[in-house]
Motif scaffolding. Sequence first.
Motif, short mmCIF file in Angstrom:
data_model
loop_
_atom_site.label_atom_id
_atom_site.label_comp_id
_atom_site.label_asym_id
_atom_site.label_seq_id
_atom_site.Cartn_x
_atom_site.Cartn_y
_atom_site.Cartn_z
N ASP A 1 0.79 -1.24 0.00
CA ASP A 1 0.00 0.00 0.00
C ASP A 1 0.82 1.29 0.00
O ASP A 1 0.28 2.37 0.18
N PHE A 2 2.11 1.17 -0.22
CA PHE A 2 2.90 2.40 -0.40
C PHE A 2 2.63 2.93 -1.81
O PHE A 2 2.28 2.16 -2.71
N SER A 3 2.81 4.24 -2.01
CA SER A 3 2.59 4.82 -3.35
C SER A 3 3.72 4.36 -4.28
O SER A 3 4.77 3.89 -3.81
N SER A 4 3.53 4.53 -5.59
CA SER A 4 4.55 4.13 -6.56
C SER A 4 5.86 4.84 -6.26
O SER A 4 6.94 4.24 -6.30
N LYS A 5 5.73 6.13 -5.95
CA LYS A 5 6.93 6.93 -5.68
C LYS A 5 7.68 6.37 -4.47
O LYS A 5 8.90 6.22 -4.50
N CYS B 1 13.04 0.92 -3.15
CA CYS B 1 13.85 0.00 -3.95
C CYS B 1 15.28 0.50 -3.99
O CYS B 1 16.23 -0.28 -3.88
N ASP B 2 15.40 1.80 -4.12
CA ASP B 2 16.72 2.43 -4.16
C ASP B 2 17.44 2.18 -2.83
O ASP B 2 18.59 1.76 -2.78
N LYS B 3 16.70 2.40 -1.74
CA LYS B 3 17.27 2.23 -0.39
C LYS B 3 17.76 0.80 -0.18
O LYS B 3 18.83 0.58 0.40
N TYR B 4 16.96 -0.17 -0.62
CA TYR B 4 17.31 -1.57 -0.36
C TYR B 4 18.13 -2.22 -1.50
O TYR B 4 18.34 -3.43 -1.49
N GLY B 5 18.50 -1.40 -2.47
CA GLY B 5 19.34 -1.92 -3.56
C GLY B 5 18.62 -2.92 -4.44
O GLY B 5 19.24 -3.86 -4.96
N ILE B 6 17.31 -2.74 -4.62
CA ILE B 6 16.56 -3.62 -5.54
C ILE B 6 16.70 -3.05 -6.95
O ILE B 6 16.35 -1.90 -7.19
N GLU B 7 17.26 -3.87 -7.83
CA GLU B 7 17.52 -3.37 -9.18
C GLU B 7 16.22 -3.14 -9.93
O GLU B 7 15.35 -4.01 -9.96
N LEU B 8 16.12 -1.97 -10.54
CA LEU B 8 14.87 -1.65 -11.25
C LEU B 8 15.08 -1.81 -12.75
O LEU B 8 15.81 -1.05 -13.37
N ASP B 9 14.43 -2.81 -13.30
CA ASP B 9 14.49 -2.94 -14.76
C ASP B 9 13.27 -2.21 -15.34
O ASP B 9 12.47 -1.62 -14.61
N GLU B 10 13.14 -2.29 -16.65
CA GLU B 10 12.06 -1.55 -17.33
C GLU B 10 10.68 -1.96 -16.79
O GLU B 10 9.81 -1.13 -16.58
N ILE B 11 10.53 -3.26 -16.53
CA ILE B 11 9.23 -3.75 -16.08
C ILE B 11 8.89 -3.21 -14.70
O ILE B 11 7.78 -2.74 -14.46
N LEU B 12 9.85 -3.25 -13.81
CA LEU B 12 9.57 -2.79 -12.44
C LEU B 12 9.32 -1.28 -12.39
O LEU B 12 8.51 -0.81 -11.59
N VAL B 13 10.00 -0.53 -13.25
CA VAL B 13 9.77 0.92 -13.27
C VAL B 13 8.36 1.20 -13.78
O VAL B 13 7.63 2.02 -13.23
N ASN B 14 7.96 0.49 -14.83
CA ASN B 14 6.63 0.72 -15.42
C ASN B 14 5.50 0.13 -14.59
O ASN B 14 4.40 0.65 -14.55
N GLN B 15 5.79 -0.99 -13.96
CA GLN B 15 4.76 -1.62 -13.11
C GLN B 15 5.29 -1.69 -11.69
O GLN B 15 5.61 -2.76 -11.17
N GLU C 1 12.22 -7.23 2.14
CA GLU C 1 13.18 -6.34 2.82
C GLU C 1 12.55 -5.74 4.07
O GLU C 1 13.18 -5.65 5.12
N LEU C 2 11.28 -5.33 3.95
CA LEU C 2 10.60 -4.74 5.12
C LEU C 2 10.38 -5.78 6.20
O LEU C 2 10.48 -5.48 7.39
N ALA C 3 10.06 -7.01 5.77
CA ALA C 3 9.84 -8.08 6.75
C ALA C 3 11.09 -8.24 7.60
O ALA C 3 11.01 -8.44 8.82
N ARG C 4 12.25 -8.13 6.98
CA ARG C 4 13.50 -8.27 7.71
C ARG C 4 13.78 -7.01 8.55
O ARG C 4 14.06 -7.09 9.73
#
Length: 408
Positions: A272-276, A282-296, A307-310
């Motif tokens: 339930d966090f916003s897209s932004k 993702c940036d904070k946790y070093g999750i690589e953003l490919d084209e799909i993740l950026v668009n969706q 990451e949050l669970a941890r």
Amino acid sequence: MNSLSDIKNYKTLAVMGGTFDPIHYGHLVAAETVRQELNIEHVLFIPSGRPPHKQKTRVAGDEHRYLMTVLATANNPYFDVSRMEIDRPGMTYTIDTIKEIRSQCSEDCKLYFITGADAAAEIISWKDPHELVKLCQIVAVTRPGYDKSKIFYELRKAGISPYSFTFLEVPALSISSTDIRNRVSVGKTIRYLLPESVEQYINKLKLYNYQHYWETEPMITEINKKLHYMLSPKRFVHTQGVADESVKLAKIHGADEKKAYLAGLLHDCAKDFSSKEKLKMCDKYGIELDEILVNQSDLTHAFLGAELARDMFGVTDEEVLGAIRYHTTGKPDMTKLEKIVYLADFFEPSRQYFDGIKEIKQYAYEDLDTAVAFSLDHTIEYNRSKNRLIHPLSLQALEYYKGSLPKK
Ligand SMILES: [Fe+2]
Ligand SMILES: [Fe+2]
């Protein structure tokens, strides 16, 4: 005594503190024994508020604990109940309660504080223990044969005279509130362990009616509290449903039920966090953003959830984290737990109907691989029809599991 206004008439008064979650015959017998043995006029039961030293979870709410105590003590004219601690905001300390009572009694009233021996042993860690023992006599009730040497040692070390304590053996003390709660949660009888009125109250309100023992653990209670804030009410219900369905599947397929519950509960914690916000995290946790993740960006919620669970919820179990991480995309060679949460997410009871839901559920109860293959195939086809990009992990997963697809 009908109200605290009578308090000033007593020459002897005992305060019986406890969580009373629920109150049982052990408490009542202890209070009555102390009253008689020490010739005390009245016993005031005070259900605890928020004591800082007690990390135990209180399962039933304050009002329930208060009402159960009222019911249990109603037929004893020498017993009464005070809301003093549950109505006091913030942390509650025994010393404050005793001071409050002291300020209301007559000056020459002898005050007693009844507590279990285990709690008494910890008294030196309470707030102002030296002042406490000056204001009241501590009555430590013990099971027969209890070894008091540890308490004496601790008291002497803290410079408190063991004579500030009176010890009384009470046989019925082997009854425990934890045991009663556990018995209710697994449908065992609690008759003869506590007054019938309290038993009826518990049954009527379905208190302690948890399906699984871990549902009352502090960690799970904390998780639920946080999820309440983080998720919409609908999503919160969904996560409870996924947790329950995951447990059912774990039971059927021989996976760890508690891990399944935990993963189900947390699988959508980042949803339930916003897209932004998601992209920022993702940036904070070093999750690589490919084209799909950026668009969706919604697809990131599973990776972020792990990451949050941890980070926020203190989950360290890699199996649980994996089940959260891959619950949306799936992946090749999934663990049993990953398959279970992936599938439970599709058909938990509050899920809206969609074409294929019945089949997924049916397959999931019979064979996890068939269900995973069917769900992947179904989801990929659906997303293609909506012109959505498909995450490579899902495509790789279908490639891996396609041999398990049901024969058409
Ligand atoms: Fe999800
Ligand atoms: Fe979900």
